[in-house]
Structure formats: structure tokens, C-alpha cells
Motif scaffolding. Structure first.
Motif, PDB file in Angstrom:
ATOM      1  N   ASP A  71      -5.592 -16.018   7.594  1.00 38.22           N
ATOM      2  CA  ASP A  71      -5.414 -15.291   8.856  1.00 38.22           C
ATOM      3  C   ASP A  71      -4.780 -13.917   8.655  1.00 38.22           C
ATOM      4  OD1 ASP A  71      -6.440 -17.329  10.484  1.00 38.22           O
ATOM      5  OD2 ASP A  71      -4.499 -18.367  10.506  1.00 38.22           O
ATOM      6  N   HIS A  72      -4.040 -13.746   7.551  1.00 34.39           N
ATOM      7  CA  HIS A  72      -3.284 -12.505   7.351  1.00 34.39           C
ATOM      8  C   HIS A  72      -3.530 -11.963   5.939  1.00 34.39           C
ATOM      9  CE1 HIS A  72      -1.257 -13.716  11.024  1.00 34.39           C
ATOM     10  NE2 HIS A  72      -0.994 -14.877  10.458  1.00 34.39           N
ATOM     11  N   LEU A  73      -4.006 -10.730   5.872  1.00 31.05           N
ATOM     12  CA  LEU A  73      -4.402 -10.151   4.585  1.00 31.05           C
ATOM     13  C   LEU A  73      -4.171  -8.651   4.603  1.00 31.05           C
ATOM     14  CD1 LEU A  73      -7.638 -10.915   2.591  1.00 31.05           C
ATOM     15  CD2 LEU A  73      -7.287  -8.591   3.424  1.00 31.05           C
ATOM     16  N   VAL A  74      -3.774  -8.113   3.460  1.00 26.55           N
ATOM     17  CA  VAL A  74      -3.652  -6.672   3.280  1.00 26.55           C
ATOM     18  C   VAL A  74      -4.555  -6.268   2.130  1.00 26.55           C
ATOM     19  CG1 VAL A  74      -2.127  -4.802   2.518  1.00 26.55           C
ATOM     20  CG2 VAL A  74      -1.295  -6.485   4.177  1.00 26.55           C
ATOM     21  N   LEU A  75      -5.446  -5.313   2.362  1.00 23.57           N
ATOM     22  CA  LEU A  75      -6.299  -4.783   1.294  1.00 23.57           C
ATOM     23  C   LEU A  75      -5.906  -3.341   1.026  1.00 23.57           C
ATOM     24  CD1 LEU A  75      -9.984  -5.154   0.467  1.00 23.57           C
ATOM     25  CD2 LEU A  75      -9.149  -2.848   0.930  1.00 23.57           C
ATOM     26  N   VAL A  76      -5.724  -3.014  -0.258  1.00 25.45           N
ATOM     27  CA  VAL A  76      -5.367  -1.663  -0.658  1.00 25.45           C
ATOM     28  C   VAL A  76      -6.527  -1.051  -1.423  1.00 25.45           C
ATOM     29  CG1 VAL A  76      -3.686  -0.216  -1.837  1.00 25.45           C
ATOM     30  CG2 VAL A  76      -2.969  -2.397  -0.841  1.00 25.45           C
ATOM     31  N   LYS A  77      -7.028   0.067  -0.932  1.00 25.35           N
ATOM     32  CA  LYS A  77      -8.116   0.786  -1.602  1.00 25.35           C
ATOM     33  C   LYS A  77      -7.522   1.800  -2.565  1.00 25.35           C
ATOM     34  CE  LYS A  77      -9.861   4.523  -0.370  1.00 25.35           C
ATOM     35  NZ  LYS A  77     -10.440   5.705   0.299  1.00 25.35           N
ATOM     36  N   LEU A  78      -7.879   1.656  -3.834  1.00 23.17           N
ATOM     37  CA  LEU A  78      -7.340   2.517  -4.879  1.00 23.17           C
ATOM     38  C   LEU A  78      -8.472   3.362  -5.459  1.00 23.17           C
ATOM     39  CD1 LEU A  78      -5.147  -0.220  -6.592  1.00 23.17           C
ATOM     40  CD2 LEU A  78      -4.380   1.537  -4.982  1.00 23.17           C
ATOM     41  N   GLY A  79      -8.711   4.507  -4.835  1.00 25.20           N
ATOM     42  CA  GLY A  79      -9.719   5.436  -5.312  1.00 25.20           C
ATOM     43  C   GLY A  79      -9.073   6.774  -5.582  1.00 25.20           C
ATOM     44  N   ARG A  80      -9.762   7.835  -5.258  1.00 24.45           N
ATOM     45  CA  ARG A  80      -9.139   9.161  -5.387  1.00 24.45           C
ATOM     46  C   ARG A  80      -7.925   9.256  -4.471  1.00 24.45           C
ATOM     47  NH1 ARG A  80     -12.096  13.563  -7.789  1.00 24.45           N
ATOM     48  NH2 ARG A  80     -13.980  12.767  -8.788  1.00 24.45           N
ATOM     49  N   ILE A 119      -5.478   6.724  -1.561  1.00 26.34           N
ATOM     50  CA  ILE A 119      -4.997   5.354  -1.392  1.00 26.34           C
ATOM     51  C   ILE A 119      -5.108   5.000   0.089  1.00 26.34           C
ATOM     52  CG2 ILE A 119      -3.043   3.768  -1.637  1.00 26.34           C
ATOM     53  CD1 ILE A 119      -1.943   5.693  -3.784  1.00 26.34           C
ATOM     54  N   GLY A 120      -5.770   3.899   0.377  1.00 27.93           N
ATOM     55  CA  GLY A 120      -5.907   3.451   1.763  1.00 27.93           C
ATOM     56  C   GLY A 120      -5.478   2.009   1.885  1.00 27.93           C
ATOM     57  N   CYS A 121      -5.299   1.554   3.102  1.00 23.24           N
ATOM     58  CA  CYS A 121      -4.852   0.177   3.317  1.00 23.24           C
ATOM     59  C   CYS A 121      -5.408  -0.349   4.636  1.00 23.24           C
ATOM     60  CB  CYS A 121      -3.326   0.121   3.319  1.00 23.24           C
ATOM     61  SG  CYS A 121      -2.630  -1.534   3.483  1.00 23.24           S
ATOM     62  N   GLY A 122      -6.048  -1.504   4.571  1.00 20.87           N
ATOM     63  CA  GLY A 122      -6.536  -2.183   5.762  1.00 20.87           C
ATOM     64  C   GLY A 122      -5.749  -3.460   5.973  1.00 20.87           C
ATOM     65  N   VAL A 123      -5.405  -3.763   7.217  1.00 22.29           N
ATOM     66  CA  VAL A 123      -4.544  -4.900   7.532  1.00 22.29           C
ATOM     67  C   VAL A 123      -5.280  -5.872   8.450  1.00 22.29           C
ATOM     68  CG1 VAL A 123      -2.333  -5.620   8.497  1.00 22.29           C
ATOM     69  CG2 VAL A 123      -2.526  -3.395   7.343  1.00 22.29           C
ATOM     70  N   GLY A 176      -6.704 -12.983  11.724  1.00 24.72           N
ATOM     71  CA  GLY A 176      -8.142 -13.028  11.492  1.00 24.72           C
ATOM     72  C   GLY A 176      -8.914 -11.797  11.906  1.00 24.72           C
ATOM     73  N   GLY A 177      -8.238 -10.784  12.473  1.00 23.38           N
ATOM     74  CA  GLY A 177      -8.931  -9.570  12.905  1.00 23.38           C
ATOM     75  C   GLY A 177      -8.227  -8.326  12.407  1.00 23.38           C
ATOM     76  N   LEU A 178      -8.936  -7.208  12.398  1.00 21.42           N
ATOM     77  CA  LEU A 178      -8.349  -5.953  11.940  1.00 21.42           C
ATOM     78  C   LEU A 178      -7.230  -5.497  12.863  1.00 21.42           C
ATOM     79  CD1 LEU A 178     -11.376  -3.729  10.834  1.00 21.42           C
ATOM     80  CD2 LEU A 178      -9.506  -4.572   9.401  1.00 21.42           C
ATOM     81  N   HIS A 179      -6.148  -5.008  12.270  1.00 23.20           N
ATOM     82  CA  HIS A 179      -5.066  -4.399  13.037  1.00 23.20           C
ATOM     83  C   HIS A 179      -5.112  -2.900  12.775  1.00 23.20           C
ATOM     84  CE1 HIS A 179      -1.232  -3.707  14.955  1.00 23.20           C
ATOM     85  NE2 HIS A 179      -0.809  -3.092  13.866  1.00 23.20           N
ATOM     86  N   GLY A 184      -1.487   1.019   8.478  1.00 20.50           N
ATOM     87  CA  GLY A 184      -1.750   0.768   7.069  1.00 20.50           C
ATOM     88  C   GLY A 184      -1.873   2.012   6.210  1.00 20.50           C
ATOM     89  N   ASP A 185      -1.645   3.195   6.766  1.00 21.54           N
ATOM     90  CA  ASP A 185      -1.807   4.431   5.991  1.00 21.54           C
ATOM     91  C   ASP A 185      -0.591   4.645   5.088  1.00 21.54           C
ATOM     92  OD1 ASP A 185      -2.593   6.809   4.973  1.00 21.54           O
ATOM     93  OD2 ASP A 185      -2.834   7.849   6.878  1.00 21.54           O
ATOM     94  N   ILE A 186      -0.554   3.895   3.985  1.00 27.54           N
ATOM     95  CA  ILE A 186       0.609   3.927   3.102  1.00 27.54           C
ATOM     96  C   ILE A 186       0.620   5.126   2.162  1.00 27.54           C
ATOM     97  CG2 ILE A 186       0.827   1.429   3.158  1.00 27.54           C
ATOM     98  CD1 ILE A 186      -0.371   1.388   0.305  1.00 27.54           C
ATOM     99  N   THR A 187      -0.509   5.814   2.027  1.00 28.19           N
ATOM    100  CA  THR A 187      -0.613   6.869   1.019  1.00 28.19           C
ATOM    101  C   THR A 187       0.358   8.019   1.248  1.00 28.19           C
ATOM    102  OG1 THR A 187      -2.201   8.228  -0.209  1.00 28.19           O
ATOM    103  CG2 THR A 187      -2.425   8.200   2.194  1.00 28.19           C
ATOM    104  N   HIS A 188       0.779   8.207   2.514  1.00 23.46           N
ATOM    105  CA  HIS A 188       1.693   9.306   2.816  1.00 23.46           C
ATOM    106  C   HIS A 188       3.129   8.820   3.063  1.00 23.46           C
ATOM    107  CE1 HIS A 188      -1.624  12.003   2.625  1.00 23.46           C
ATOM    108  NE2 HIS A 188      -2.285  11.294   3.513  1.00 23.46           N
ATOM    109  N   THR A 189       3.437   7.672   2.457  1.00 27.49           N
ATOM    110  CA  THR A 189       4.814   7.190   2.431  1.00 27.49           C
ATOM    111  C   THR A 189       5.576   7.950   1.351  1.00 27.49           C
ATOM    112  OG1 THR A 189       4.087   4.982   3.104  1.00 27.49           O
ATOM    113  CG2 THR A 189       6.272   5.163   2.086  1.00 27.49           C
TER     114      THR A 189
END
Length: 369
Positions: free
Chosen positions: A198-207, A209-213, A217-220, A228-233
Motif C-alpha cells: 500500500d505504501h511505496l517510495v520510488l526514487v528516479k536516479l538519472g541526470r 533525481i526524482g521521487c514518486g510516492v 495504493g495510489g499516487l500522492h 516527493g521532490d527531494i532533489t532540491h533538499t
């Protein structure tokens, strides 16, 4: 019990397409509605030519049920994962199965109009003679999903305010769904590999960095679509390095693929991954350090959202020292109760996560509606 009035033909079509329900009785059980409601919705789909009844199933004590099947007539949807220098396209049937994938070079620096024009040509080519019912597209920046508009992207110069959905729909004359690429990668990976979670975090590691939460069971997406925009932390290790967002000291400046390319002088991320695989000490050290920076930020995300899984996707997820470093930091810094049963893994769907998610989102928005 679902509301009789709110049960849509789209819900019925989705269950048939996914193979969850094979008969009207199955549908009534899955949806929790009366058989009469199911019959009305099935008749709508029969009249529209989207499903057909053929053959008979096993009886559980009474008349043998007529079996339902998807009737796509060769129609497809196309999912697009738009990167900074490429476009990956996937063709899916109306049941959500991935039929074909191709990748084309495409530079976002061309600007919205020219990029979308070339993308439309590629979509027509990959679809061929198959009728396209809808298109889904993920872009590497924040998206106002209701409007299909890119909003203040840090790595897409000239794209602020671009109405991607509107532009692509005008080119192709089909409905389009647009969202952030990491969101759609999370959707695709969750649907194909982790539907039981039901709960998942996906981190995109390309040029970048992105994050989908995924929550319940559904996108937040959050209030403005940038959850989820962690790249500018901000991270201490980045010091005062200027970032593309206009701030200084962001995670992106020390841990993104773009940062690694600059430090190594490599041509692309495939070369970075090859250097690591070949045991290059400088590349391995930089990649491992980037993983620790990413893990430090993700530890806060894990403690705050308490997901069941953290999935690493994108080109750099193929670099094992980076994955190992992220895993190590998460176990080190997360609360024991948050990390005890936490799955930390690379994406099962690999490079296809984005096109799968984009295609499934298009099905949800424009076929299963």
C-alpha cells in the motif's frame, strides 16, 4: 459495499482487462454491487464494442456463467517517458500489457513546440496501423496534472507553463494524460511488481533525481503536484554550490547523474555505470558517496512517510555501490520500527517503469473512465 450510482463502466472494464473478473458474478462480487447494476454496466460496454461475451465458465451451483473478455480490436495506448536527452515509448494493449518499446534521441532544449512535434511523429511511427486510444507522458519536472501543464521545472529551460497535454493532443487528435516522470515510474513499478504493497517510495536516479510516492495504493502528488521532490533538499555536503533551481547546496548538485558526469568527465550515465562495473576506483568512490547523500535525504522521507518499500530506478540504479550505499544509510539512520521490514530494492520493471506507468495512467484517465 460500493455505491450503485458511482459504479462506472470504466471500473467494470478495468476488472475485465486485468483478468480480475471473468463473469458478471465475478464483477458483482469484486465491486460489491447488485447483479442488476453489473448487467447495466456490462451492456454499456457490449454496446460500445469494448467487451464481448463468449464461452461458459464453471458453475458453482446453477447456470454456467457467460465469460467476458476484452475486445480491443487492435487498439492501443502509448506511454512516453520523456528524458532530458531521449524519449522512451511503449505500446500497451487495452489490458495494460506492454507490447513494444523503443527509444529515440530527443533533446528538451529544442523547446516545447519542436519537442512535442517530433515526439508526435515518433508516436505515430511506433503505433503504426494500430488505432491509438490515448497517450500518457511523463516529463522530468513538476506538472499541474488537471491542466497538463509543466510548472517551474529546474531542468527544463523554456518549458515553464508549457501545456504538454494540450500540445500533444492537438498533434495526435487523441486524449493525453501528463504527469511528472517519477510519479509515473512509481505507478508502473507499483502496478507491475508491488501491487500487494500500500505504501511505496520510488526514487528516479538519472541526470536529475526524482521521487514518486504511493500512499494507500495510489499516487500522492500533494497540493501543487510536487510531492516527493527531494532533489532540491539542502544537504550540508553540498556547501554553497549553485543549483539549477536558483538555490545553493541542493542534493542535486552533489548526487545527481549530472553532477557525476561533471565530476568524471563522462559522456553519459551508461559510461558511468560501465566505469563502476569495471572497478574504476574514482568512479566507484563518487557513486558510493552520491548514494550516501541520497540515503541521508531518503532516511527523512522513510521516517516521515513510513513506506513498505523504497525502490531505486533510473540509469544509476544499475550501479551496485550506489544502491548498497543508499541501503546502508537507510538502515543506519531510520527508526528501527520504520526500517525493520523495509524492502530496499532496484526496480523490477527497469527502464520500462516510466512507459508502463504512463500507459496505465492513460488507460485509467481515458479508457477505464
Amino acid at each position: 459495499m460500493a455505491s450503485e450510482e458511482l459504479t462506472s463502466a470504466g471500473q467494470v472494464l478495468r476488472l475485465v482487462a486485468e483478468g480480475t473478473a471473468r463473469s458478471r458474478a465475478d464483477l458483482a462480487r469484486e465491486l460489491g454491487v447488485a447483479a442488476s447494476t453489473v448487467s447495466l454496466r456490462v451492456q454499456e460496454l457490449l454496446d460500445a464494442g469494448l467487451v464481448a461475451e463468449s464461452g461458459e465458465g464453471e458453475s458453482s451451483g446453477g447456470r454456467r456463467p457467460r465469460l467476458l473478455r476484452l475486445c480491443s480490436n487492435g487498439a492501443v495506448v502509448v506511454g512516453v517517458d520523456l528524458g532530458s536527452h531521449h524519449a522512451r515509448l511503449g505500446v500497451l494493449d487495452l489490458g495494460g500489457a506492454l507490447l513494444e518499446v523503443r527509444e529515440d534521441p530527443l533533446d528538451l532544449a529544442l523547446g516545447p513546440a519542436r519537442t512535442i512535434g517530433r515526439l508526435a511523429e515518433a508516436i505515430r511511427e511506433v503505433a503504426g496501423d494500430r488505432p491509438v486510444r490515448a497517450v500518457g507522458i511523463g516529463v522530468p519536472g513538476p506538472v499541474d496534472v488537471p491542466l497538463g501543464r509543466v510548472v517551474a521545472p529546474a531542468r527544463m529551460p523554456g518549458w515553464h507553463g508549457a501545456r504538454v497535454r494540450e500540445l500533444l493532443a492537438a498533434e495526435l487528435d487523441v486524449p493525453v494524460f501528463a504527469d511528472n516522470d517519477a510519479n509515473l515510474m512509481a505507478l508502473g513499478e507499483h502496478a507491475r511488481a508491488h501491487r500487494d504493497l500500500d505504501h511505496l517510495v520510488l526514487v528516479k536516479l538519472g541526470r536529475g533525481i526524482g521521487c514518486g510516492v504511493v500512499v494507500n495504493g495510489g499516487l500522492h502528488r500533494g497540493a501543487a503536484g510536487c510531492a516527493g521532490d527531494i532533489t532540491h533538499t539542502r544537504v550540508p555536503e553540498a556547501g554553497e554550490r549553485p543549483c539549477s533551481c536558483g538555490n545553493t547546496g541542493c542534493l542535486e548538485t552533489v548526487a545527481s547523474g549530472a553532477a557525476l558526469l561533471g565530476q568524471l568527465g563522462a559522456e553519459d550515465l551508461d559510461q558511468v555505470v560501465r566505469l563502476v562495473a569495471d572497478g574504476d576506483p574514482h568512479a566507484t568512490t563518487l557513486v558510493r558517496t552520491a548514494g550516501r547523500h541520497i540515503g541521508g535525504v531518503l532516511a527523512v522521507v522513510v521516517n516521515f512517510t513510513n513506506p513498505q518499500a523504497v525502490v531505486l530506478a533510473g540509469a544509476l540504479a544499475r550501479a551496485e555501490p550506489l544502491v548498497a550505499a543508499v541501503r546502508s544509510v537507510l538502515y543506519e539512520r531510520c527508526l528501527p520500527v520504520a526500517s525493520r521490514n523495509l524492502l530496499i530494492t532496484s526496480a523490477v520493471t527497469g527502464a520500462d517503469a516510466g512507459v508502463l506507468g504512463a500507459g496505465l495512467a492513460a488507460l485509467d484517465a481515458h479508457v477505464y473512465r
